[in-house]
Scaffold this motif. Structure first.
Motif, PDB file in Angstrom:
ATOM      1  N   ASN A 118       0.853  -1.190   0.000  1.00  0.00           N
ATOM      2  CA  ASN A 118       0.000   0.000   0.000  1.00  0.00           C
ATOM      3  C   ASN A 118       0.891   1.243   0.000  1.00  0.00           C
ATOM      4  N   TYR A 119       0.780   2.040  -1.048  1.00  0.00           N
ATOM      5  CA  TYR A 119       1.622   3.230  -1.178  1.00  0.00           C
ATOM      6  C   TYR A 119       0.870   4.517  -0.852  1.00  0.00           C
ATOM      7  N   ARG A 120      -0.301   4.390  -0.295  1.00  0.00           N
ATOM      8  CA  ARG A 120      -1.097   5.515   0.182  1.00  0.00           C
ATOM      9  C   ARG A 120      -1.231   6.613  -0.867  1.00  0.00           C
ATOM     10  N   GLN A 121      -0.786   7.843  -0.559  1.00  0.00           N
ATOM     11  CA  GLN A 121      -0.986   8.959  -1.476  1.00  0.00           C
ATOM     12  C   GLN A 121       0.006   8.971  -2.631  1.00  0.00           C
ATOM     13  N   PHE A 122       0.973   8.072  -2.622  1.00  0.00           N
ATOM     14  CA  PHE A 122       1.972   8.030  -3.685  1.00  0.00           C
ATOM     15  C   PHE A 122       1.458   7.223  -4.877  1.00  0.00           C
ATOM     16  N   TYR A 123       1.945   7.568  -6.058  1.00  0.00           N
ATOM     17  CA  TYR A 123       1.543   6.868  -7.275  1.00  0.00           C
ATOM     18  C   TYR A 123       2.172   5.483  -7.267  1.00  0.00           C
ATOM     19  N   ALA A 124       1.342   4.459  -7.134  1.00  0.00           N
ATOM     20  CA  ALA A 124       1.822   3.103  -6.866  1.00  0.00           C
ATOM     21  C   ALA A 124       2.731   2.533  -7.961  1.00  0.00           C
ATOM     22  N   PRO A 125       2.395   2.666  -9.258  1.00  0.00           N
ATOM     23  CA  PRO A 125       3.305   2.124 -10.275  1.00  0.00           C
ATOM     24  C   PRO A 125       4.719   2.706 -10.178  1.00  0.00           C
ATOM     25  N   TYR A 126       4.807   3.975  -9.832  1.00  0.00           N
ATOM     26  CA  TYR A 126       6.098   4.653  -9.692  1.00  0.00           C
ATOM     27  C   TYR A 126       6.799   4.215  -8.406  1.00  0.00           C
ATOM     28  N   ALA A 127       6.061   4.271  -7.302  1.00  0.00           N
ATOM     29  CA  ALA A 127       6.647   3.957  -5.993  1.00  0.00           C
ATOM     30  C   ALA A 127       7.090   2.500  -5.901  1.00  0.00           C
ATOM     31  N   SER A 128       6.321   1.591  -6.485  1.00  0.00           N
ATOM     32  CA  SER A 128       6.677   0.176  -6.401  1.00  0.00           C
ATOM     33  C   SER A 128       7.956  -0.119  -7.181  1.00  0.00           C
ATOM     34  N   ARG A 129       8.134   0.525  -8.316  1.00  0.00           N
ATOM     35  CA  ARG A 129       9.371   0.347  -9.076  1.00  0.00           C
ATOM     36  C   ARG A 129      10.545   0.964  -8.335  1.00  0.00           C
ATOM     37  N   LEU A 130      10.279   2.071  -7.662  1.00  0.00           N
ATOM     38  CA  LEU A 130      11.339   2.715  -6.889  1.00  0.00           C
ATOM     39  C   LEU A 130      11.754   1.831  -5.712  1.00  0.00           C
ATOM     40  N   ARG A 131      10.811   1.108  -5.118  1.00  0.00           N
ATOM     41  CA  ARG A 131      11.146   0.175  -4.044  1.00  0.00           C
ATOM     42  C   ARG A 131      12.118  -0.898  -4.544  1.00  0.00           C
TER      43      ARG A 131
END
Length: 842
Positions: A636-649
């Motif tokens: 769950n990336y909350r207010q962050f854009y998930a496709p972007y945040a998940s790749r950044l992880r």
């Protein structure tokens, strides 16, 4: 009916193929699109199209031959001149097919005048096909002696289309406009303003069509003249779309842009008019309306229409709404300055007007109300202008600091139809009528303009130090936003490795890119300063100060030499390529670092320090869209854009693994490591996605984290709160490696680390120039990085941003600010041109 559908599909495939090929060739001529699309592989399927083009060419030849054989003019034989025209057409296609097959023209296009010539030649088959239709068919059409009374149907179609489009696009805003944070009164205000704007736009269409109908009445065959006028109007509108929307979006201007727009528009409308004539053979009857005939239906056809046409109209509207929703979502996340969204809007407008006009035409009782209709149209214009003149004084929001103009600007980011009208009707905001033209003429300087490279040296006396030098690793993550990294944003919990790295390093809190796109931002890192707005001045090596440093100090270099660095970096004996067999848009941080670990693990001479540079594309908006625009992990990336945040992880994990590798090999404390970005990205802020022609805060703000060996860290001073640019990386390396003093110049970077704090004072500036990499959009960063002023010559607007927080909302610039900052931008551009020995075009 099926035969008609197949015929239209065949002709449309043929025309579409050559029109698209023409655009592909034109994109090779425009410097930005050539660099990003043809060389950079931004859209990989275009490369497949170019490879398959000869095969598709022969397929199109077969399709058009079949259509010509089965579709001869009804009731008459083809005359000798027409037969020659057909034969010449087929021979030309066959010969051009052989040329395409033997030379592979599309695969070999370069950024030169040849690509432009090919773009015009590819329009010839479409024009030739239309010439065949017009040579054979016009005399077969039975034109009525007078035009049918249709002012009332046109008026109905105009206001009904306006309300439908306003409701449709307003409805599309709500599921996508979560970033607006509006109240109910604000939402009603925006919806009402959108309705008024659409009503005005469609009323203007009605007035124009009514005028054409009146003028056509002066001739002996009014329906025929009206038919010609409608297509002439279509060509003019298409020309305007190319000049104001399409070419503005790809930074293509001048007489060549005008010529291409004219040729393309004429080709399209000529083809469509010829198709109308072909379809008449199957409908027959008397044509009493050139407008309805242009829309592919006639009174004779309508007489055979089934009962309850409103049912079919309702179904058609539902289908149009569904298609519009899909287009709005899909085009928004891969767009250039709303280019694709606006084109989709225009298509929706055309289809909606045709549907409502056709339904109004079906009504048995058709009244004449020219005066009343025109009065209503003029009343709409007067009402809209009154609202527009007083919009600053309208109360919209109870929230402090949000005016009606600001709110409508934010709203238009989610409503592309409203934005199209608002941009078209908003007057130029420049204080100088020639200022936007000045920006345009000094942007994307074409390859045909010869500019010689200017030798750039960051120090006066440059010689190898002869001392042991640290290793240097620069990781520039394309499109990385600093507010998605935990050292900059405490709400981020998906970059723990970068957070650890930040605690061991120098985190620059006020870092920016001079450019809002890779095209100029990446080369500026290697130059250590700003560049002339040209892609690119060649040979580039005299300006490449980083390359000079690496060669002088005999670094063993490992570089991901993408399509831009292939021009910027000249290979030397000690250089090896990373990602050598990988397309630029497929650069992956994990793969690149794994390869680098393997190269380092193979061993390097102790006397040879290591340099590495890579620019992974994992979170580039086009890459994410190509991968389905979905997260790669389920957190769950909350207010962050998930496709972007998940790749950044995922990238964060690979980065941490590389840091551990360096520590295990004893290299970490002997190395300078730089983690940064070429620019940021828009991820839905006020409806914006991606980057290209904009320099919004979320795009020019970048992370900059630099790890120094302990010996250097203890020796040098740095201030993390001062304004910093990615162009400061190379001057800092010069200073850290003992090459000093670093030259002070307005357009060159500064050393971020110095032995004494007072050394940094002379490098500070009150105003810094910012620019788009691809379009005529420039800005001034001032107030120690707290204010950004932007002059947008693509959309003809000036606005100002407060950068004290993470806000991405701007406000219209005041008259006094325009006069001051536009003159400042002009002066800086003139000085930059002078620095590179180029005379700025006035």
């Amino acid at each position: 009916m099926k035969r008609v559908g197949w015929f239209v599909a065949a002709r449309s495939a043929f025309a579409g193929f050559f029109l698209f090929t023409s655009i592909y060739c034109l994109l090779a001529y425009v410097p930005f699109t050539y660099q990003q699309i043809h060389k950079g592989g931004l859209l990989p399927w275009l490369g497949t199209f170019a490879w398959m083009h000869p095969i598709l060419h022969w397929l199109m030849l077969g399709i058009v031959m079949f259509s010509m054989c089965v579709d001869r003019p009804a009731g008459a034989r083809v005359t000798a001149p027409n037969r020659k025209l057909r034969l010449g057409f087929l021979v030309y296609l066959a010969c051009s097919g052989l040329v395409m097959m033997t030379t592979l023209v599309l695969k070999r296009l370069e950024n030169d005048i040849g690509s432009y010539i090919w773009s015009l030649l590819m329009l010839l088959p479409v024009i030739w096909l239309a010439a065949i239709d017009w040579s054979e068919l016009p005399e077969k059409v039975e034109w009525a002696p007078a035009t049918r009374e249709e002012q009332w149907p046109m008026f109905q179609a105009a206001w009904q289309s306006a309300l439908f489009l306003a409701l449709l696009y307003t409805a599309l805003v709500y599921p996508r406009g979560s970033g607006i944070d509006w109240s109910l009164p604000e939402g009603l205000f925006a919806a009402g303003w959108s309705a008024a704007s659409h009503l005005l736009a469609l009323m203007l269409v009605f007035v124009l069509l009514n005028l054409l109908t009146a003028v056509a009445g002066w001739f002996s065959r009014p329906p025929k003249i009206q038919f010609l006028f409608c297509h002439l109007l279509g060509a003019m509108v298409l020309w305007a779309v190319f000049r104001s929307i399409v070419f503005g979006g790809i930074s293509f201007t001048g007489w060549k842009a005008n010529l291409y727009a004219v040729c393309f528009s004429f080709s399209v409308t000529a083809y469509l008019s010829g198709l109308c004539l072909r379809l008449y053979q199957r409908q027959g009857g008397t044509v009493d309306s050139g407008l309805s005939f242009s829309f592919w239906f006639s009174a004779h056809e309508l007489e055979r229409t089934v009962a309850r046409p409103w049912v079919r109209a309702a179904l058609a509207l539902a289908g149009l709404a569904s298609i519009t929703f899909v287009l709005a979502v899909e085009t928004s996340k891969m767009d250039w300055n709303y280019l694709l969204q606006k084109l989709a809007v225009l298509l929706t407008w055309l289809l909606a007007f045709r549907l409502f006009y056709r339904y109004a035409f079906l009504r048995k009782a058709v009244r004449s109300g020219t005066g009343l209709c025109l009065l209503a149209a003029l009343g709409t214009l007067a009402g809209y202008r009154t609202l527009q003149a007083n919009q600053r004084h309208l109360f919209v929001s109870a929230r402090k600091g949000v005016t009606s103009i600001q709110f409508l600007e934010r709203y238009s980011g989610y409503d592309a139809s409203f934005k199209l009208i608002r941009d078209a009707l908003s007057p130029s905001q420049s204080s100088d009528p020639n200022f936007y033209r000045f920006l345009t003429q000094n942007t994307n300087i074409p390859r045909s303009v010869q500019v010689d490279p200017v030798p750039i040296n960051l120090v006066e006396q440059f010689a190898p130090r002869g001392a042991e030098q640290p290793n240097i690793f620069i990781i520039t993550i394309d499109s990385l936003r600093r507010d998605y990294l935990s050292p900059y944003n405490s709400l981020v919990d998906f970059t723990p490795e970068v957070e650890k790295f930040g605690r061991e390093s120098c985190v620059f809190e006020n870092a920016f890119s001079h450019y809002g796109g890779t095209g100029l931002s990446e080369p500026s890192i290697w130059v250590g300063g700003m560049l002339l707005h040209k892609q690119y001045v060649t040979p580039f090596s005299p300006m490449n100060t980083l390359e000079k440093l690496l060669q002088a100090e005999q670094y063993r270099a490992f570089i991901s030499r993408d399509t831009i660095l292939q021009t910027v970096v000249t290979p030397w004996k000690g250089m090896a390529e990373l990602d050598e067999n990988r397309a630029t848009m497929n650069y992956d941080l994990c793969s690149s670092l794994e390869e680098l670990e393997g190269r380092l693990g193979a061993g390097t001479p102790a006397s040879s320090p290591v340099f590495a540079y890579t620019q992974p594309q994992n979170i580039h908006i086009s890459v994410m869209n190509r991968e389905g625009g979905k997260p790669v992990s389920g957190e769950n990336y909350r207010q962050f854009y998930a496709p972007y945040a998940s790749r950044l992880r995922r990238m964060d994990g690979c980065f941490g693994k590389f840091i551990r590798f360096l520590k295990e090999r004893g290299l970490y404390d002997k190395s300078i490591l730089v983690l940064t970005a070429d620019h940021g990205d828009s991820l839905g802020e006020e409806g914006r996605w991606g980057h290209a022609y904009t320099i919004y805060p979320e795009i020019i703000r970048i992370p900059l984290i630099i790890h120094l060996p302990p010996a250097l860290r203890q020796k040098y001073y740095f201030n993390p709160k001062l304004v910093t640019f990615s162009t400061d990386i190379t001057p800092s390396l010069y200073y850290l490696l003992g090459h000093r003093p670093v030259k002070k110049h307005e357009f060159l970077g500064r050393p971020l680390f110095t032995e004494r704090a007072e050394e940094q004072g002379p490098y500070r500036q009150e105003h810094y120039l910012i620019a788009s990499s691809y379009g005529a959009v420039y800005g001034i960063l001032s107030g120690d990085g707290r204010q950004l002023y932007v002059s947008d010559a693509v959309n003809y607007k000036d606005y100002v941003f407060d950068l004290s927080g993470f806000s991405s909302s701007g406000a219209p610039a005041s008259t006094s600010m325009k006069a001051e900052y536009e003159e400042l931008i002009r002066e800086k551009l003139q000085q930059l041109a002078k620095f590179y020995g180029f005379a700025a075009v006035e």
